[in-house]
Design a protein around this motif. Sequence first.
Motif, PDB file in Angstrom:
ATOM      1  N   GLY A   1      52.448 -66.972  68.706  1.00 12.79           N
ATOM      2  CA  GLY A   1      52.482 -67.247  70.146  1.00 12.79           C
ATOM      3  C   GLY A   1      53.153 -66.113  70.895  1.00 12.79           C
TER       4      GLY A   1
ATOM      5  N   GLY B   1      53.791 -65.926  74.121  1.00 16.26           N
ATOM      6  CA  GLY B   1      54.293 -66.337  75.436  1.00 16.26           C
ATOM      7  C   GLY B   1      55.758 -65.950  75.550  1.00 16.26           C
ATOM      8  N   VAL B   2      56.474 -66.679  76.391  1.00 15.32           N
ATOM      9  CA  VAL B   2      57.852 -66.250  76.688  1.00 15.32           C
ATOM     10  C   VAL B   2      58.715 -66.242  75.419  1.00 15.32           C
ATOM     11  CG1 VAL B   2      59.868 -66.588  78.134  1.00 15.32           C
ATOM     12  CG2 VAL B   2      57.636 -67.296  78.964  1.00 15.32           C
ATOM     13  N   GLY B   3      58.715 -67.366  74.681  1.00 14.99           N
ATOM     14  CA  GLY B   3      59.585 -67.444  73.504  1.00 14.99           C
ATOM     15  C   GLY B   3      59.184 -66.425  72.449  1.00 14.99           C
TER      16      GLY B   3
ATOM     17  N   GLU C   1      48.667 -63.865  68.412  1.00 12.91           N
ATOM     18  CA  GLU C   1      48.432 -64.487  69.730  1.00 12.91           C
ATOM     19  C   GLU C   1      46.923 -64.651  69.932  1.00 12.91           C
ATOM     20  OE1 GLU C   1      49.948 -65.857  72.569  1.00 12.91           O
ATOM     21  OE2 GLU C   1      47.889 -65.948  73.279  1.00 12.91           O
ATOM     22  N   THR C   2      46.533 -65.832  70.380  1.00 16.45           N
ATOM     23  CA  THR C   2      45.117 -66.146  70.583  1.00 16.45           C
ATOM     24  C   THR C   2      44.470 -65.270  71.653  1.00 16.45           C
ATOM     25  OG1 THR C   2      45.610 -68.435  70.004  1.00 16.45           O
ATOM     26  CG2 THR C   2      43.539 -68.048  71.167  1.00 16.45           C
TER      27      THR C   2
ATOM     28  N   TYR D   1      48.734 -62.032  78.421  1.00 12.98           N
ATOM     29  CA  TYR D   1      49.511 -63.230  78.779  1.00 12.98           C
ATOM     30  C   TYR D   1      49.413 -63.469  80.280  1.00 12.98           C
ATOM     31  CZ  TYR D   1      53.339 -66.570  79.102  1.00 12.98           C
ATOM     32  OH  TYR D   1      54.086 -67.707  79.327  1.00 12.98           O
TER      33      TYR D   1
ATOM     34  N   ALA E   1      46.810 -68.879  64.774  1.00 15.88           N
ATOM     35  CA  ALA E   1      47.411 -69.422  63.552  1.00 15.88           C
ATOM     36  C   ALA E   1      46.935 -70.861  63.386  1.00 15.88           C
ATOM     37  CB  ALA E   1      48.925 -69.368  63.647  1.00 15.88           C
TER      38      ALA E   1
ATOM     39  N   SER F   1      56.249 -70.286  68.646  1.00 13.30           N
ATOM     40  CA  SER F   1      56.483 -70.596  70.067  1.00 13.30           C
ATOM     41  C   SER F   1      55.130 -70.814  70.755  1.00 13.30           C
ATOM     42  CB  SER F   1      57.267 -69.458  70.735  1.00 13.30           C
ATOM     43  OG  SER F   1      57.740 -69.868  72.000  1.00 13.30           O
ATOM     44  N   PRO F   2      54.447 -71.917  70.409  1.00  9.61           N
ATOM     45  CA  PRO F   2      53.058 -72.091  70.849  1.00  9.61           C
ATOM     46  C   PRO F   2      52.908 -72.785  72.200  1.00  9.61           C
ATOM     47  CG  PRO F   2      53.652 -73.845  69.343  1.00  9.61           C
ATOM     48  CD  PRO F   2      54.895 -72.992  69.533  1.00  9.61           C
TER      49      PRO F   2
ATOM     50  N   CYS G   1      58.231 -77.390  82.642  1.00 12.02           N
ATOM     51  CA  CYS G   1      58.627 -77.078  84.023  1.00 12.02           C
ATOM     52  C   CYS G   1      58.864 -78.329  84.886  1.00 12.02           C
ATOM     53  CB  CYS G   1      57.611 -76.166  84.697  1.00 12.02           C
ATOM     54  SG  CYS G   1      58.271 -75.453  86.223  1.00 12.02           S
TER      55      CYS G   1
ATOM     56  N   ASP H   1      58.909 -74.419  74.754  1.00 12.00           N
ATOM     57  CA  ASP H   1      58.442 -75.748  75.143  1.00 12.00           C
ATOM     58  C   ASP H   1      58.220 -76.671  73.943  1.00 12.00           C
ATOM     59  OD1 ASP H   1      58.395 -74.776  77.707  1.00 12.00           O
ATOM     60  OD2 ASP H   1      56.215 -74.578  77.836  1.00 12.00           O
TER      61      ASP H   1
ATOM     62  N   SER I   1      61.420 -74.567  80.070  1.00 14.71           N
ATOM     63  CA  SER I   1      61.184 -73.563  81.109  1.00 14.71           C
ATOM     64  C   SER I   1      61.081 -72.177  80.484  1.00 14.71           C
ATOM     65  CB  SER I   1      62.328 -73.570  82.135  1.00 14.71           C
ATOM     66  OG  SER I   1      63.461 -72.919  81.594  1.00 14.71           O
ATOM     67  N   ALA I   2      60.567 -71.238  81.263  1.00 10.19           N
ATOM     68  CA  ALA I   2      60.431 -69.859  80.777  1.00 10.19           C
ATOM     69  C   ALA I   2      61.802 -69.253  80.496  1.00 10.19           C
ATOM     70  CB  ALA I   2      59.690 -69.025  81.816  1.00 10.19           C
ATOM     71  N   TYR I   3      62.727 -69.494  81.404  1.00  8.78           N
ATOM     72  CA  TYR I   3      64.046 -68.885  81.220  1.00  8.78           C
ATOM     73  C   TYR I   3      64.731 -69.473  79.989  1.00  8.78           C
ATOM     74  CZ  TYR I   3      67.828 -66.060  83.211  1.00  8.78           C
ATOM     75  OH  TYR I   3      68.761 -65.090  83.448  1.00  8.78           O
TER      76      TYR I   3
ATOM     77  N   TRP J   1      63.436 -62.654  89.980  1.00 11.10           N
ATOM     78  CA  TRP J   1      63.610 -63.321  88.675  1.00 11.10           C
ATOM     79  C   TRP J   1      62.318 -63.208  87.861  1.00 11.10           C
ATOM     80  CZ3 TRP J   1      60.564 -67.243  86.764  1.00 11.10           C
ATOM     81  CH2 TRP J   1      60.968 -67.764  85.530  1.00 11.10           C
TER      82      TRP J   1
HETATM   83  C1  LIG Z   1      52.944 -74.346  87.276  1.00  6.85           C
HETATM   84  C2  LIG Z   1      54.092 -73.903  86.417  1.00  6.85           C
HETATM   85  C3  LIG Z   1      55.178 -73.256  86.986  1.00  6.85           C
HETATM   86  C4  LIG Z   1      56.246 -72.846  86.192  1.00  6.85           C
HETATM   87  N1  LIG Z   1      57.310 -72.230  86.806  1.00  6.85           N
HETATM   88  C5  LIG Z   1      58.388 -71.875  86.066  1.00  6.85           C
HETATM   89  C6  LIG Z   1      59.505 -71.249  86.689  1.00  6.85           C
HETATM   90  O1  LIG Z   1      59.515 -71.016  87.906  1.00  6.85           O
HETATM   91  N2  LIG Z   1      60.568 -70.931  85.917  1.00  6.85           N
HETATM   92  C7  LIG Z   1      60.584 -71.166  84.571  1.00  6.85           C
HETATM   93  O2  LIG Z   1      61.588 -70.836  83.921  1.00  6.85           O
HETATM   94  N3  LIG Z   1      59.521 -71.763  83.954  1.00  6.85           N
HETATM   95  C8  LIG Z   1      58.445 -72.118  84.655  1.00  6.85           C
HETATM   96  N4  LIG Z   1      57.363 -72.714  84.035  1.00  6.85           N
HETATM   97  C9  LIG Z   1      57.440 -73.052  82.585  1.00  6.85           C
HETATM   98  C10 LIG Z   1      57.100 -71.899  81.645  1.00  6.85           C
HETATM   99  O3  LIG Z   1      55.826 -71.367  81.931  1.00  6.85           O
HETATM  100  C11 LIG Z   1      57.151 -72.360  80.182  1.00  6.85           C
HETATM  101  O4  LIG Z   1      58.275 -73.173  79.967  1.00  6.85           O
HETATM  102  C12 LIG Z   1      57.198 -71.158  79.241  1.00  6.85           C
HETATM  103  O5  LIG Z   1      56.024 -70.403  79.388  1.00  6.85           O
HETATM  104  C13 LIG Z   1      57.405 -71.607  77.797  1.00  6.85           C
HETATM  105  O6  LIG Z   1      57.316 -70.523  76.907  1.00  6.85           O
HETATM  106  P1  LIG Z   1      56.709 -70.772  75.443  1.00  6.85           P
HETATM  107  O7  LIG Z   1      56.903 -69.515  74.694  1.00  6.85           O
HETATM  108  O8  LIG Z   1      57.249 -72.025  74.882  1.00  6.85           O
HETATM  109  O9  LIG Z   1      55.163 -71.046  75.679  1.00  6.85           O
HETATM  110  P2  LIG Z   1      54.051 -70.186  76.493  1.00  6.85           P
HETATM  111  O10 LIG Z   1      54.696 -69.212  77.424  1.00  6.85           O
HETATM  112  O11 LIG Z   1      53.123 -71.199  77.015  1.00  6.85           O
HETATM  113  O12 LIG Z   1      53.368 -69.350  75.347  1.00  6.85           O
HETATM  114  C14 LIG Z   1      52.660 -69.908  74.285  1.00  6.85           C
HETATM  115  C15 LIG Z   1      51.711 -68.844  73.742  1.00  6.85           C
HETATM  116  O13 LIG Z   1      51.314 -69.185  72.422  1.00  6.85           O
HETATM  117  C16 LIG Z   1      49.927 -68.938  72.253  1.00  6.85           C
HETATM  118  N5  LIG Z   1      49.505 -69.798  71.162  1.00  6.85           N
HETATM  119  C17 LIG Z   1      49.550 -71.155  71.094  1.00  6.85           C
HETATM  120  N6  LIG Z   1      49.148 -71.592  69.891  1.00  6.85           N
HETATM  121  C18 LIG Z   1      48.845 -70.478  69.176  1.00  6.85           C
HETATM  122  C19 LIG Z   1      48.365 -70.300  67.850  1.00  6.85           C
HETATM  123  N7  LIG Z   1      48.130 -71.337  67.040  1.00  6.85           N
HETATM  124  N8  LIG Z   1      48.130 -69.025  67.424  1.00  6.85           N
HETATM  125  C20 LIG Z   1      48.357 -67.967  68.243  1.00  6.85           C
HETATM  126  N9  LIG Z   1      48.814 -68.100  69.516  1.00  6.85           N
HETATM  127  C21 LIG Z   1      49.054 -69.339  69.967  1.00  6.85           C
HETATM  128  C22 LIG Z   1      49.336 -69.260  73.620  1.00  6.85           C
HETATM  129  O14 LIG Z   1      48.086 -68.615  73.790  1.00  6.85           O
HETATM  130  C23 LIG Z   1      50.428 -68.725  74.558  1.00  6.85           C
HETATM  131  O15 LIG Z   1      50.228 -67.368  74.896  1.00  6.85           O
HETATM  132  C24 LIG Z   1      56.237 -73.099  84.793  1.00  6.85           C
HETATM  133  C25 LIG Z   1      55.160 -73.751  84.217  1.00  6.85           C
HETATM  134  C26 LIG Z   1      54.085 -74.159  85.016  1.00  6.85           C
HETATM  135  C27 LIG Z   1      52.919 -74.867  84.389  1.00  6.85           C
END
Ligand SMILES: Cc1cc2nc3c(=O)[nH]c(=O)nc-3n(C[C@H](O)[C@H](O)[C@H](O)COP(=O)(O)OP(=O)(O)OC[C@H]3O[C@@H](n4cnc5c(N)ncnc54)[C@H](O)[C@@H]3O)c2cc1C
Length: 432
Positions: A40, A42-44, A65-66, A70, A108, A134-135, A193, A325, A335-337, A422
């Motif tokens: 994954g 994404g942020v994490g 990453e799929t 991003y 994955a 971190s999916p 979020c 998440d 959250s992203a942060y 931010w």
């Molecule tokens: C409308 C909206 C507004 C938001 N605003 C804020 C904000 O203002 N501040 C804030 O802190 N947070 C905000 N968030 C929340 C934030 O986007 C998430 O909490 C954050 O992105 C979580 O990070 P993550 O790494 O868990 O997942 P994600 O960032 O969602 O990343 C997951 C990644 O994993 C990949 N993936 C998944 N499964 C697989 C697999 N099996 N194989 C390969 N890749 C895979 C996906 O393609 C994706 O790129 C917001 C969310 C939304 C929906």
Amino acid sequence: MTDINRRTFIRAAGGVAALGATLGFPSLALGATRRVVVIGGGVGGATAAKYIRKLDASIAVTLIETKPSYTSCFMSNEVLSGERTLESLTFGYDGLRRYGVEVIRDTAVGIDPEKKSVKTAGGHSFDYDACVVSPGIGFKWETIEGYDEEVAAETVPHAWNAGPQTTLLRRQLEAMPEGGHVIIAAPPNPFKCPPGPYERASQIAMYCKHHKPRAKITILDPKDAFSKQGLYIEGWTKLYGYGTDNSMIEWVGAAGGGTIEELDPTTLTIQAEIEEFQGDVVNIIPPQKAGPIAFAADLVDGDWCPVDKRTFESQRHKDIYVLGDASSAAKMPKSAYAANSQAKVCAAAIIARFNGLEPGDPTFVNTCYSVVGEDFGISVAAVYGLNSHTNTIQPIPNSGGVSPANASPEIRKREVSYAHSWFKNVINDMLE
Ligand SMILES: Cc1cc2nc3c(=O)[nH]c(=O)nc-3n(C[C@H](O)[C@H](O)[C@H](O)COP(=O)(O)OP(=O)(O)OC[C@H]3O[C@@H](n4cnc5c(N)ncnc54)[C@H](O)[C@@H]3O)c2cc1C
């Protein structure tokens, strides 16, 4: 490692604040090259991959990453108001490659915790010493009758993963007649979020105020309270007439029958607990759970992945770490942060373990900004510590709070610029 390095490192393993001070350390890994596979980008995942390489460039890091790039959910509500484009939220992985991260475009599909190997849809296997997962989220489609992935993609977008559905929802808002009705169905806790659905209503109101001033936005909510509620209501009252007969926004909580049960996608009618609601544009944000790989890899207990909050190591399988998440990290929000902060703690913990050291006590941070309208921003912030006896993350008293009620226009305006800076900082910290 000398004693002084050892002490400094243990402290770094424990906290985000201390982490920065260790950057530029010489390689800490001893012996054969260690391999970390991150699932994954994404942020994490991206933050963990980058920081592992920054802390110890001898570690081989592979990110699976799929998607080719991003697209951030954070700030994607601003696409709905027309304040920004989806392209402005989309970033490639070249920055990570510059840190020496091997970026693989694949999905994955399984993890073998005995063989310590990740399998992908493309038919490849990646061995690891530590695996970071971190999916993000998945959706509980079975909970709302009449609503499924196909309906979401074509007619009633959730737009809760930024991408084509965000664009679809924006187009629907543009095509909506003046005086039209937008329905947003918010999900139950916990979900990605917590302030997001209310920021979304605000951003849609911001657009309608200029382009469709007689539009109405109804938020149907299965909860009786929501994040930053007092501040949102202050903003809605000042900007959109909330509480008057002419209010652009109406919020229907659980007690008022805000839980939705069924959707008729052909008539855009929602059957909620007490009455029916019919919209011109309907946005259902479904109940959520960890992303599919967390289930395939047996990392969940219920809907989310239990972790040791000192390191974010899975409580179900050794040497697998779950961030962001998908993890159960209460009281941190999804959250992203939060994901960014957890990833740094996890990166330092993995390196500590590779070096035979015990990770220290972590601290975490979260700030969440919401733009309620033009020049009207609000925020919530907290620093969190670990209660290792209960394995819970708790806000450190007096370390944060929400922005002041009835703040001056100057403060509200400043919070909008803080929100935008931010965003740049987090993207930069994870991908550049
Ligand atoms: C409308 C909206 C507004 C938001 N605003 C804020 C904000 O203002 N501040 C804030 O802190 N947070 C905000 N968030 C929340 C934030 O986007 C998430 O909490 C954050 O992105 C979580 O990070 P993550 O790494 O868990 O997942 P994600 O960032 O969602 O990343 C997951 C990644 O994993 C990949 N993936 C998944 N499964 C697989 C697999 N099996 N194989 C390969 N890749 C895979 C996906 O393609 C994706 O790129 C917001 C969310 C939304 C929906």
